[in-house]
Every structure is written in structure tokens, then in C-alpha cells.
Design an enzyme around this catalytic site. Structure first.
Site, PDB file in Angstrom:
ATOM      1  CB  ILE A  14      -0.925   0.015   1.244  1.00 18.19           C
ATOM      2  CG1 ILE A  14      -1.806  -1.234   1.296  1.00 18.19           C
ATOM      3  CG2 ILE A  14      -1.773   1.277   1.313  1.00 18.19           C
ATOM      4  CD1 ILE A  14      -2.749  -1.371   0.138  1.00 18.19           C
ATOM      5  NE  ARG A  37      -3.628 -12.498  10.498  1.00 23.95           N
ATOM      6  CZ  ARG A  37      -4.861 -12.822  10.846  1.00 23.95           C
ATOM      7  NH1 ARG A  37      -5.844 -11.957  10.701  1.00 23.95           N
ATOM      8  NH2 ARG A  37      -5.111 -14.012  11.353  1.00 23.95           N
ATOM      9  NE  ARG A  64      11.112   9.242  19.639  1.00 23.39           N
ATOM     10  CZ  ARG A  64      11.965   8.810  18.750  1.00 23.39           C
ATOM     11  NH1 ARG A  64      11.820   9.126  17.479  1.00 23.39           N
ATOM     12  NH2 ARG A  64      12.997   8.073  19.106  1.00 23.39           N
ATOM     13  CB  ALA A  76      17.159   3.959  19.845  1.00 22.63           C
ATOM     14  CD  GLU A 140      19.111  16.591   6.331  1.00 20.65           C
ATOM     15  OE1 GLU A 140      18.224  16.378   5.500  1.00 20.65           O
ATOM     16  OE2 GLU A 140      20.288  16.843   6.032  1.00 20.65           O
ATOM     17  CD  GLU A 142      17.517  11.957  15.728  1.00 14.57           C
ATOM     18  OE1 GLU A 142      16.818  10.948  15.784  1.00 14.57           O
ATOM     19  OE2 GLU A 142      18.758  11.912  15.569  1.00 14.57           O
TER      20      GLU A 142
END
Length: 181
Positions: A14, A37, A64, A76, A140, A142
């Protein structure tokens, strides 16, 4: 046949983006019936439990968008194509925190949301940090703030839901069980 295995007979992609791909799989169930699914494909990620010489946990705070709030997390990031988890862990540690290490210890790997996503996080530990001269590079798009917290401070942030993600909660538990300084 694997226990409870669902056989895919058709996949429709998709959406393919920078980080994820969304597929709709048509499957045959173990009893012969069919179903669909919705699956998120993800390249995988790493996270690092990094302790300073003073026994503090290195964390980053960043906004976030899915939660519409800032969260405090262990460093992370996502794996790049053909990148080893250990190389990625070191890269993310350096980019987000300005620290590096000659010793990363693999703790474990875990799936984040196996009901709909194949993302796996490889978790590493180090208590042998070295400060980089140039400091954190960052991405850049973040914006992060570096934090160094004691276990008690981190646990309070968890109670206050400033630390509110599974990988960081796992890290706090691991740190506590390992014997936080």
C-alpha cells in the site's frame, strides 16, 4: 508446517516510505479459512544502554510526533541497508550523544509490536564511554537534548511518563538487575 502458520497467497504493498512499508497480506488460516493482515515492514533498529564513569545513564529527549510529546529515551536508531547492528549502535551512540565506546555488549533483541510490525530492536550495553571532541552530530531533522541521570532520577521520569517507551523501560530494568552503581 509450523504451528498456527498462516500461508500468504497474495501481498499488496500500500505504501513504501523512508522508514516503513505497509503491506496487506491475504492469508489462509490453519483451519482453511482466509483473512487479511495489515503489516508494517521495518528495517530494524538498535538501542544502547550507555553508562558514564559516574554511573549515570545517557539518555536523549526528543519530540515524538505519534505521541505529540517530548519523550526521554536511550539512544537508538534504525539500521541502514547492509549495516550490522553493532555498527549501527556505535553510530547512533556517537550521533545522538557525542560519546563513543570500544566495547559494546549485546544484551538481547526483541520485537516491538509483533501483532502488526516486523521491527526488531537490537539492544546493547556499554559502561566504557569516551567523549568525542566534536560532540553529537545528530540528524538534520532530529532535535535532541542530552541527559545523564541516576537510576532514581530515571525511575522518577518513568513514573511521570517522561520515559514511556518499551526499549527505555527495558533498559532501566536491565540496569537495575545488573546492579546500578
Amino acid at each position: 508446517m509450523k504451528k498456527f502458520e498462516e500461508k500468504t497467497y497474495h501481498t499488496e504493498t500500500i505504501y513504501t516510505g523512508k522508514i516503513v512499508q505497509l503491506d496487506i497480506d491475504s492469508v489462509t488460516l490453519p483451519d482453511g479459512n482466509t483473512s487479511k493482515r495489515e503489516l508494517i515492514k521495518h528495517p530494524g533498529a538498535v538501542a544502547v544502554i550507555a553508562l558514564t564513569d559516574e554511573g549515570k545513564l545517557v539518555l536523549v529527549e526528543q519530540y515524538r510526533k505519534p505521541m505529540e510529546k517530548s519523550m526521554v529515551e536511550i539512544p537508538a536508531g534504525k539500521l541502514e541497508p547492509n549495516e550490522s547492528p553493532e555498527s549501527c549502535a556505535l553510530r547512533e551512540l556517537e550521533e545522538e550523544t557525542g560519546y563513543t565506546s570500544d566495547h559494546l555488549e549485546k544484551v538481547t533483541s526483541f520485537y516491538t509490536s509483533p501483532g502488526f510490525a516486523d521491527e526488531i530492536v537490537h539492544l546493547y550495553f556499554t559502561d566504557q564511554l569516551k567523549k568525542l571532541e566534536e560532540g553529537p552530530a545528530g540528524d538534520e531533522d532530529e532535535f535532541v537534548e542530552l541527559l545523564e541521570l541516576t537510576l532514581e532520577e530515571a525511575e522518577q521520569m518513568e513514573k511521570d511518563e517522561r520515559i514511556h517507551d518499551a526499549k527505555t523501560a527495558y533498559a532501566l530494568l536491565y540496569w537495575k538487575l545488573r546492579g546500578a552503581k
